[in-house]
Design a protein around this motif. Sequence first.
Motif, PDB file in Angstrom:
ATOM      1  N   ALA A 247       0.825  -1.208   0.000  1.00  0.00           N
ATOM      2  CA  ALA A 247       0.000   0.000   0.000  1.00  0.00           C
ATOM      3  C   ALA A 247       0.856   1.254   0.000  1.00  0.00           C
ATOM      4  N   LEU A 248       1.889   1.266   0.815  1.00  0.00           N
ATOM      5  CA  LEU A 248       2.764   2.432   0.879  1.00  0.00           C
ATOM      6  C   LEU A 248       3.491   2.661  -0.446  1.00  0.00           C
ATOM      7  N   ALA A 249       3.905   1.572  -1.090  1.00  0.00           N
ATOM      8  CA  ALA A 249       4.622   1.700  -2.355  1.00  0.00           C
ATOM      9  C   ALA A 249       3.724   2.313  -3.430  1.00  0.00           C
ATOM     10  N   VAL A 250       2.445   1.886  -3.462  1.00  0.00           N
ATOM     11  CA  VAL A 250       1.517   2.435  -4.456  1.00  0.00           C
ATOM     12  C   VAL A 250       1.277   3.917  -4.209  1.00  0.00           C
ATOM     13  N   LEU A 251       1.031   4.281  -2.949  1.00  0.00           N
ATOM     14  CA  LEU A 251       0.772   5.687  -2.625  1.00  0.00           C
ATOM     15  C   LEU A 251       2.002   6.552  -2.909  1.00  0.00           C
ATOM     16  N   LYS A 252       3.165   6.029  -2.615  1.00  0.00           N
ATOM     17  CA  LYS A 252       4.402   6.771  -2.889  1.00  0.00           C
ATOM     18  C   LYS A 252       4.571   6.977  -4.400  1.00  0.00           C
ATOM     19  N   ASP A 253       4.257   5.939  -5.169  1.00  0.00           N
ATOM     20  CA  ASP A 253       4.382   6.042  -6.619  1.00  0.00           C
ATOM     21  C   ASP A 253       3.400   7.079  -7.178  1.00  0.00           C
ATOM     22  N   VAL A 254       2.174   7.081  -6.645  1.00  0.00           N
ATOM     23  CA  VAL A 254       1.180   8.064  -7.101  1.00  0.00           C
ATOM     24  C   VAL A 254       1.662   9.482  -6.797  1.00  0.00           C
ATOM     25  N   ARG A 255       2.206   9.681  -5.593  1.00  0.00           N
ATOM     26  CA  ARG A 255       2.708  11.011  -5.238  1.00  0.00           C
ATOM     27  C   ARG A 255       3.832  11.446  -6.174  1.00  0.00           C
ATOM     28  N   ALA A 256       4.733  10.514  -6.472  1.00  0.00           N
ATOM     29  CA  ALA A 256       5.874  10.854  -7.319  1.00  0.00           C
ATOM     30  C   ALA A 256       5.427  11.210  -8.751  1.00  0.00           C
ATOM     31  N   LYS A 257       4.443  10.475  -9.268  1.00  0.00           N
ATOM     32  CA  LYS A 257       4.019  10.681 -10.649  1.00  0.00           C
ATOM     33  C   LYS A 257       3.070  11.871 -10.813  1.00  0.00           C
ATOM     34  N   THR A 258       2.369  12.219  -9.755  1.00  0.00           N
ATOM     35  CA  THR A 258       1.389  13.301  -9.856  1.00  0.00           C
ATOM     36  C   THR A 258       1.885  14.603  -9.246  1.00  0.00           C
ATOM     37  N   GLY A 259       2.969  14.527  -8.452  1.00  0.00           N
ATOM     38  CA  GLY A 259       3.470  15.729  -7.794  1.00  0.00           C
ATOM     39  C   GLY A 259       2.651  16.127  -6.586  1.00  0.00           C
ATOM     40  N   LEU A 260       1.785  15.241  -6.113  1.00  0.00           N
ATOM     41  CA  LEU A 260       0.982  15.543  -4.930  1.00  0.00           C
ATOM     42  C   LEU A 260       1.876  15.597  -3.692  1.00  0.00           C
ATOM     43  N   GLU A 261       1.500  16.437  -2.733  1.00  0.00           N
ATOM     44  CA  GLU A 261       2.362  16.664  -1.576  1.00  0.00           C
ATOM     45  C   GLU A 261       2.103  15.702  -0.433  1.00  0.00           C
ATOM     46  N   THR A 262       0.889  15.153  -0.336  1.00  0.00           N
ATOM     47  CA  THR A 262       0.564  14.327   0.824  1.00  0.00           C
ATOM     48  C   THR A 262       0.037  12.959   0.410  1.00  0.00           C
ATOM     49  N   THR A 263       0.160  12.022   1.312  1.00  0.00           N
ATOM     50  CA  THR A 263      -0.365  10.678   1.094  1.00  0.00           C
ATOM     51  C   THR A 263      -1.895  10.678   0.999  1.00  0.00           C
ATOM     52  N   PRO A 264      -2.621  11.461   1.833  1.00  0.00           N
ATOM     53  CA  PRO A 264      -4.082  11.496   1.674  1.00  0.00           C
ATOM     54  C   PRO A 264      -4.513  11.952   0.288  1.00  0.00           C
ATOM     55  N   ALA A 265      -3.785  12.926  -0.281  1.00  0.00           N
ATOM     56  CA  ALA A 265      -4.124  13.390  -1.627  1.00  0.00           C
ATOM     57  C   ALA A 265      -3.933  12.269  -2.645  1.00  0.00           C
ATOM     58  N   ALA A 266      -2.861  11.487  -2.482  1.00  0.00           N
ATOM     59  CA  ALA A 266      -2.620  10.354  -3.377  1.00  0.00           C
ATOM     60  C   ALA A 266      -3.699   9.296  -3.211  1.00  0.00           C
ATOM     61  N   PHE A 267      -4.110   9.082  -1.980  1.00  0.00           N
ATOM     62  CA  PHE A 267      -5.160   8.108  -1.697  1.00  0.00           C
ATOM     63  C   PHE A 267      -6.461   8.508  -2.397  1.00  0.00           C
ATOM     64  N   MET A 268      -6.818   9.794  -2.301  1.00  0.00           N
ATOM     65  CA  MET A 268      -8.044  10.255  -2.933  1.00  0.00           C
ATOM     66  C   MET A 268      -7.950  10.223  -4.452  1.00  0.00           C
ATOM     67  N   THR A 269      -6.751  10.393  -4.991  1.00  0.00           N
ATOM     68  CA  THR A 269      -6.572  10.269  -6.438  1.00  0.00           C
ATOM     69  C   THR A 269      -6.933   8.867  -6.906  1.00  0.00           C
ATOM     70  N   LEU A 270      -6.475   7.861  -6.162  1.00  0.00           N
ATOM     71  CA  LEU A 270      -6.819   6.477  -6.494  1.00  0.00           C
ATOM     72  C   LEU A 270      -8.321   6.245  -6.367  1.00  0.00           C
ATOM     73  N   ILE A 271      -8.933   6.808  -5.330  1.00  0.00           N
ATOM     74  CA  ILE A 271     -10.382   6.645  -5.130  1.00  0.00           C
ATOM     75  C   ILE A 271     -11.142   7.243  -6.308  1.00  0.00           C
ATOM     76  N   ARG A 272     -10.746   8.457  -6.703  1.00  0.00           N
ATOM     77  CA  ARG A 272     -11.449   9.135  -7.797  1.00  0.00           C
ATOM     78  C   ARG A 272     -11.268   8.396  -9.131  1.00  0.00           C
TER      79      ARG A 272
END
Length: 282
Positions: A247-272
């Motif tokens: 789970a952490l690896a996926v969220l970290k990857d989303v943050r890196a690829k999207t430039g999001l600053e926080t893990t919650p933002a990455a989490f919501m990106t996956l939800i959306r």
Amino acid sequence: MSKKPQAPAAASTLRIEYLPLADLTRWPGNPKEHADGAIAASISRFGFRDPLAIDETTGRLIAGHGRLSVLERAHAAGQPAPQFVQVRDDGMWLIPVTRGGSFADESEASAYLIAHNRTSELGGWNEDLLAGMLGSLDDSLRAVAGFDLDAFVQETTAAAAAVTLPPAPPSEFLNDLITPPMTAAPAGLPQVQTPGPQAADPGATAATPSAPVPATAAPTITTPPPPGGEEYVQLVVVLPVSERNEALAVLKDVRAKTGLETTPAAFMTLIRQYAQANGVSA
């Protein structure tokens, strides 16, 4: 004119020797107290695996006073010698002792004696890893290790409940909210819940997995919104330890690829993304 004898140079190699129990001398005024019963239980179960240590300059003990007391009492009571303790022909126990080390003076030796005990105290425990390891032991091994698992879980849960959340809205401190549960669900024990990522809906609640003993659901906690900002809600996400890194690896990857600053933002990106792909709407 005779020359003044010089002290021998400090040895560069430690060694272990077996010395008579009756010949071992304590450091005067040792301030450390000891749980003799716990030490005795450990030695009885595992053997005498931790040699005592002496200061070569004074010949006195600088580590192992509690173990020495337990050995003296056991020997005086006529008990059999523990594993790794040898017995001399006359019945005297021979104790493994680390030798070869000396100090500049008694003050330095005293400081080492304190540091030897204090550094272990300062380290504390990683409660998640400790709970997981305790959960894998049977009752007899947990007892000799000095822990009551049920009491440990209750104390840790109570301590977590007493933590006051900061009034500020979530930010970088939410980046590591997905943490391992207290234990890998040992039989008969409740899952210990840990904080999870935020959600956009303040009324959202978290699902609690089934467990052998039901755990009390953690409340939904909200933080006041900043001026002109949105209120936040904290969800509770419980994951098996085996899935945490994924789970952490996926969220970290989303943050890196999207430039999001926080893990919650990455989490919501996956939800959306999931909601858009599957026609799910709030």
